[in-house]
Design an enzyme around this catalytic site. Structure first.
Site, PDB file in Angstrom:
ATOM      1  N   VAL A  72       3.149   8.402   1.476  1.00 17.88           N
ATOM      2  CA  VAL A  72       3.734   9.731   1.254  1.00 17.88           C
ATOM      3  C   VAL A  72       4.581  10.046   2.482  1.00 17.88           C
ATOM      4  CG1 VAL A  72       3.242  12.182   0.931  1.00 17.88           C
ATOM      5  CG2 VAL A  72       1.766  10.472  -0.155  1.00 17.88           C
ATOM      6  N   GLY A  82      -0.867  12.534  -1.973  1.00 16.27           N
ATOM      7  CA  GLY A  82      -1.687  11.323  -2.006  1.00 16.27           C
ATOM      8  C   GLY A  82      -2.866  11.475  -2.945  1.00 16.27           C
ATOM      9  N   ASN A 109      -5.552   3.521  11.337  1.00  9.90           N
ATOM     10  CA  ASN A 109      -5.084   4.643  10.521  1.00  9.90           C
ATOM     11  C   ASN A 109      -6.237   5.626  10.271  1.00  9.90           C
ATOM     12  OD1 ASN A 109      -3.921   6.392   8.687  1.00  9.90           O
ATOM     13  ND2 ASN A 109      -3.282   4.799   7.250  1.00  9.90           N
ATOM     14  N   TYR A 116      -9.331   8.744   2.607  1.00  4.84           N
ATOM     15  CA  TYR A 116     -10.013   7.907   1.620  1.00  4.84           C
ATOM     16  C   TYR A 116     -11.489   8.281   1.498  1.00  4.84           C
ATOM     17  CZ  TYR A 116      -5.797   5.026   1.682  1.00  4.84           C
ATOM     18  OH  TYR A 116      -4.513   4.579   1.580  1.00  4.84           O
TER      19      TYR A 116
END
Length: 139
Positions: A72, A82, A109, A116
Protein backbone atom coordinates in the site's frame (compact mmCIF):
# COMPACT_ATOMS: atom_id res chain seq x y z
CA UNK A 1 4.19 -1.24 -12.58
CA UNK A 2 4.47 1.75 -10.27
CA UNK A 3 3.28 -0.30 -7.28
CA UNK A 4 5.70 -3.11 -8.13
CA UNK A 5 8.60 -0.66 -8.26
CA UNK A 6 7.50 0.93 -4.98
CA UNK A 7 7.25 -2.50 -3.33
CA UNK A 8 10.74 -3.46 -4.53
CA UNK A 9 12.07 -0.14 -3.24
CA UNK A 10 10.33 -0.74 0.11
CA UNK A 11 11.97 -4.19 0.25
CA UNK A 12 15.37 -2.65 -0.49
CA UNK A 13 15.87 -4.33 -3.87
CA UNK A 14 14.65 -1.99 -6.63
CA UNK A 15 17.21 -3.46 -9.04
CA UNK A 16 15.51 -6.87 -8.87
CA UNK A 17 12.42 -5.87 -10.88
CA UNK A 18 12.49 -7.59 -14.27
CA UNK A 19 8.74 -7.45 -14.88
CA UNK A 20 7.36 -5.60 -17.89
CA UNK A 21 3.80 -4.50 -18.58
CA UNK A 22 3.66 -6.95 -21.51
CA UNK A 23 4.79 -9.93 -19.39
CA UNK A 24 2.40 -9.05 -16.59
CA UNK A 25 -0.46 -8.70 -19.08
CA UNK A 26 0.09 -12.30 -20.20
CA UNK A 27 0.85 -13.80 -16.78
CA UNK A 28 -1.89 -12.02 -14.80
CA UNK A 29 -4.60 -11.32 -17.35
CA UNK A 30 -3.97 -13.80 -20.18
CA UNK A 31 -5.91 -16.90 -21.15
CA UNK A 32 -4.19 -19.06 -18.48
CA UNK A 33 -3.14 -16.72 -15.66
CA UNK A 34 -0.21 -17.86 -13.55
CA UNK A 35 -1.08 -15.47 -10.73
CA UNK A 36 -3.73 -12.95 -9.77
CA UNK A 37 -3.79 -9.38 -8.52
CA UNK A 38 -6.15 -7.43 -6.31
CA UNK A 39 -5.93 -3.67 -6.75
CA UNK A 40 -7.07 -1.04 -4.29
CA UNK A 41 -8.00 2.15 -6.11
CA UNK A 42 -9.19 5.64 -5.34
CA UNK A 43 -10.79 7.47 -8.27
CA UNK A 44 -9.25 4.99 -10.70
CA UNK A 45 -5.72 5.41 -9.32
CA UNK A 46 -4.08 2.27 -7.90
CA UNK A 47 -2.94 2.79 -4.30
CA UNK A 48 -2.33 -0.80 -3.23
CA UNK A 49 -2.06 -4.34 -4.46
CA UNK A 50 -2.03 -7.94 -3.39
CA UNK A 51 -0.58 -10.51 -5.78
CA UNK A 52 -1.22 -14.19 -5.16
CA UNK A 53 -1.38 -17.65 -6.65
CA UNK A 54 -2.82 -20.98 -5.58
CA UNK A 55 -0.78 -23.68 -3.87
CA UNK A 56 -1.64 -27.11 -2.50
CA UNK A 57 -1.09 -28.54 0.97
CA UNK A 58 -0.62 -32.29 1.04
CA UNK A 59 -0.92 -32.17 4.85
CA UNK A 60 -4.38 -30.60 4.62
CA UNK A 61 -5.29 -32.14 1.26
CA UNK A 62 -6.64 -28.72 0.34
CA UNK A 63 -5.65 -25.83 -1.86
CA UNK A 64 -4.17 -22.73 -0.33
CA UNK A 65 -3.12 -19.26 -1.37
CA UNK A 66 0.41 -17.91 -1.50
CA UNK A 67 0.36 -14.13 -1.02
CA UNK A 68 3.37 -12.97 -2.99
CA UNK A 69 3.20 -9.21 -2.49
CA UNK A 70 1.07 -6.92 -0.37
CA UNK A 71 1.81 -3.24 -0.79
CA UNK A 72 0.00 0.00 0.00
CA UNK A 73 1.41 3.40 -0.92
CA UNK A 74 2.84 5.12 2.15
CA UNK A 75 0.31 7.97 2.18
CA UNK A 76 -2.58 5.47 2.27
CA UNK A 77 -1.33 3.26 5.09
CA UNK A 78 -3.31 3.21 8.34
CA UNK A 79 -6.51 3.73 6.32
CA UNK A 80 -7.54 0.04 6.24
CA UNK A 81 -6.46 -0.48 2.63
CA UNK A 82 -4.26 -3.45 3.54
CA UNK A 83 -7.02 -4.82 5.72
CA UNK A 84 -9.50 -4.57 2.81
CA UNK A 85 -7.09 -6.38 0.48
CA UNK A 86 -6.54 -9.14 3.04
CA UNK A 87 -10.29 -9.43 3.66
CA UNK A 88 -10.90 -9.96 -0.06
CA UNK A 89 -8.09 -12.51 -0.18
CA UNK A 90 -9.69 -14.37 2.73
CA UNK A 91 -13.01 -14.36 0.89
CA UNK A 92 -11.35 -15.82 -2.21
CA UNK A 93 -9.76 -18.48 -0.02
CA UNK A 94 -13.13 -19.39 1.43
CA UNK A 95 -14.78 -19.46 -2.00
CA UNK A 96 -12.06 -21.82 -3.31
CA UNK A 97 -12.12 -24.11 -0.25
CA UNK A 98 -8.60 -23.19 0.80
CA UNK A 99 -7.13 -24.43 4.05
CA UNK A 100 -4.75 -21.51 4.56
CA UNK A 101 -3.01 -18.43 3.21
CA UNK A 102 0.77 -18.28 3.51
CA UNK A 103 3.30 -15.50 2.91
CA UNK A 104 6.58 -14.12 4.18
CA UNK A 105 7.37 -10.87 5.90
CA UNK A 106 10.79 -9.30 6.40
CA UNK A 107 11.96 -9.65 9.99
CA UNK A 108 12.80 -5.94 9.92
CA UNK A 109 9.22 -4.99 8.92
CA UNK A 110 7.91 -4.47 12.45
CA UNK A 111 4.90 -2.48 11.30
CA UNK A 112 3.94 -5.21 8.84
CA UNK A 113 4.35 -7.92 11.47
CA UNK A 114 2.10 -6.03 13.89
CA UNK A 115 -0.49 -5.58 11.12
CA UNK A 116 -0.46 -9.29 10.29
CA UNK A 117 -0.80 -10.23 13.96
CA UNK A 118 -3.75 -7.81 14.32
CA UNK A 119 -5.60 -9.55 11.49
CA UNK A 120 -5.04 -12.94 13.12
CA UNK A 121 -1.92 -14.29 11.39
CA UNK A 122 0.47 -16.59 13.21
CA UNK A 123 4.11 -15.60 12.69
CA UNK A 124 6.06 -18.84 12.30
CA UNK A 125 9.73 -18.38 13.12
CA UNK A 126 10.89 -21.99 12.87
CA UNK A 127 11.09 -22.11 9.06
CA UNK A 128 13.33 -20.30 6.60
CA UNK A 129 12.63 -19.30 3.03
CA UNK A 130 14.57 -21.40 0.51
CA UNK A 131 15.10 -20.39 -3.10
CA UNK A 132 16.64 -21.75 -6.27
CA UNK A 133 17.12 -19.06 -8.89
CA UNK A 134 19.51 -18.03 -11.63
CA UNK A 135 22.20 -20.64 -12.23
CA UNK A 136 21.05 -22.80 -9.33
CA UNK A 137 17.66 -23.20 -11.01
CA UNK A 138 19.20 -24.51 -14.22
CA UNK A 139 21.48 -27.13 -12.58
Amino acid sequence: MELIYLKAEFDGCPESVEATPQKLEIDLFGENPLAFVLLAEIDGVAIGLATYHFIYSTFLAKPGIWLDDLYVKAEHRSHQVGQALMLRLRQIGQEKGCGRIDWTVAVSNERGIKFYERIGAKIINKVKLCRLDGQALSK
